[in-house]
Design a protein around this motif. Sequence first.
Motif, short mmCIF file in Angstrom:
data_model
loop_
_atom_site.label_atom_id
_atom_site.label_comp_id
_atom_site.label_asym_id
_atom_site.label_seq_id
_atom_site.Cartn_x
_atom_site.Cartn_y
_atom_site.Cartn_z
N ALA A 193 -5.78 4.01 -0.72
CA ALA A 193 -5.43 4.70 0.52
C ALA A 193 -5.11 3.69 1.62
N LEU A 194 -5.93 2.66 1.72
CA LEU A 194 -5.67 1.63 2.72
C LEU A 194 -4.39 0.87 2.39
N PHE A 195 -4.18 0.58 1.11
CA PHE A 195 -2.97 -0.11 0.69
C PHE A 195 -1.73 0.69 1.11
N CYS A 196 -1.75 1.98 0.82
CA CYS A 196 -0.60 2.83 1.16
C CYS A 196 -0.40 2.91 2.67
N LYS A 197 -1.48 2.88 3.41
CA LYS A 197 -1.38 2.90 4.87
C LYS A 197 -0.69 1.61 5.36
N LEU A 198 -1.01 0.49 4.73
CA LEU A 198 -0.41 -0.78 5.11
C LEU A 198 1.02 -0.93 4.59
N ASP A 199 1.33 -0.27 3.49
CA ASP A 199 2.66 -0.34 2.86
C ASP A 199 3.62 0.59 3.59
N THR A 200 4.03 0.17 4.77
CA THR A 200 4.80 1.05 5.65
C THR A 200 6.19 1.37 5.12
N ASP A 201 6.76 0.52 4.26
CA ASP A 201 8.09 0.82 3.74
C ASP A 201 8.03 1.61 2.43
N GLY A 202 6.81 1.84 1.92
CA GLY A 202 6.65 2.65 0.71
C GLY A 202 7.13 1.99 -0.56
N SER A 203 7.26 0.67 -0.56
CA SER A 203 7.78 -0.04 -1.73
C SER A 203 6.76 -0.19 -2.85
N GLY A 204 5.49 0.03 -2.53
CA GLY A 204 4.45 -0.18 -3.54
C GLY A 204 3.96 -1.61 -3.55
N GLU A 205 4.47 -2.43 -2.62
CA GLU A 205 4.05 -3.82 -2.50
C GLU A 205 3.94 -4.16 -1.01
N LEU A 206 3.03 -5.06 -0.70
CA LEU A 206 2.88 -5.50 0.69
C LEU A 206 3.61 -6.83 0.88
N GLU A 207 4.55 -6.83 1.81
CA GLU A 207 5.26 -8.05 2.15
C GLU A 207 4.61 -8.65 3.38
N LEU A 208 4.96 -9.89 3.70
CA LEU A 208 4.37 -10.61 4.82
C LEU A 208 4.41 -9.82 6.13
N PRO A 209 5.56 -9.23 6.53
CA PRO A 209 5.56 -8.47 7.79
C PRO A 209 4.60 -7.27 7.78
N GLU A 210 4.47 -6.61 6.64
CA GLU A 210 3.55 -5.47 6.54
C GLU A 210 2.10 -5.93 6.66
N VAL A 211 1.79 -7.06 6.03
CA VAL A 211 0.43 -7.59 6.11
C VAL A 211 0.13 -8.00 7.55
N ARG A 212 1.10 -8.65 8.20
CA ARG A 212 0.91 -9.07 9.60
C ARG A 212 0.65 -7.85 10.48
N LYS A 213 1.49 -6.84 10.34
CA LYS A 213 1.34 -5.61 11.13
C LYS A 213 0.01 -4.91 10.78
N GLY A 214 -0.31 -4.90 9.51
CA GLY A 214 -1.54 -4.26 9.05
C GLY A 214 -2.78 -4.95 9.58
N LEU A 215 -2.79 -6.27 9.59
CA LEU A 215 -3.95 -6.99 10.11
C LEU A 215 -4.12 -6.77 11.61
N LYS A 216 -3.00 -6.64 12.31
CA LYS A 216 -3.08 -6.33 13.75
C LYS A 216 -3.71 -4.94 13.93
N ALA A 217 -3.29 -4.00 13.10
CA ALA A 217 -3.86 -2.65 13.17
C ALA A 217 -5.34 -2.68 12.78
N LEU A 218 -5.69 -3.47 11.76
CA LEU A 218 -7.09 -3.59 11.35
C LEU A 218 -7.93 -4.17 12.49
N GLN A 219 -7.35 -5.11 13.22
CA GLN A 219 -8.05 -5.71 14.35
C GLN A 219 -8.34 -4.65 15.41
N GLU A 220 -7.38 -3.77 15.66
CA GLU A 220 -7.56 -2.71 16.65
C GLU A 220 -8.64 -1.73 16.20
N VAL A 221 -8.62 -1.37 14.91
CA VAL A 221 -9.64 -0.45 14.38
C VAL A 221 -11.01 -1.11 14.48
#
Length: 164
Positions: A85-113
């Motif tokens: 569930a968390l992976f899919c939340k971070l996988d914003t383009d729905g590719s089934g893989e996390l790329e560097l920009p998604e991880v960067r954006k995801g970590l920023k969101a994780l920091q906010e949470v």
Amino acid sequence: MAKLEAAEKARSERRRSVERALEAPEAAGLLEARLFGLLKKRNLRVADVVREWDDDGSGTIDPAEFYGHIRALGLQGIQRQASDALFCKLDTDGSGELELPEVRKGLKALQEVAAEVEASEKALVRLVGQLRHAAHASQALAKQVYESVGPAVSLGAASSESAG
């Protein structure tokens, strides 16, 4: 063709898993906060996360790599559903893989949470302190009332019995 069907079947299974995991959203925020806290504690940069978690050298992180590495960070009790569930939340383009920009954006969101969870915890600690203080004050007041009224009530009951 079979490879494409297998990939589509895996995506479909992950979606179902995510749907089940999202039925308990309160756990997701806690997982995000814990994950961010562990990454922060280890002082990992986004590029380091992608490089270290990319076991197959593809330049991306797939769900299995993600699950394995969050467990290795110290979240052994995490269920695969919650990880997906968390992976899919971070996988914003729905590719089934996390790329560097998604991880960067995801970590920023994780920091906010994590900041929200920390603020909530601090507020809860303050509230518990206030409740303890109120409980002690109530006990002290009850004791004062008992000490001032209690003997009079007992004497009143005794004099009523002797009058009767």
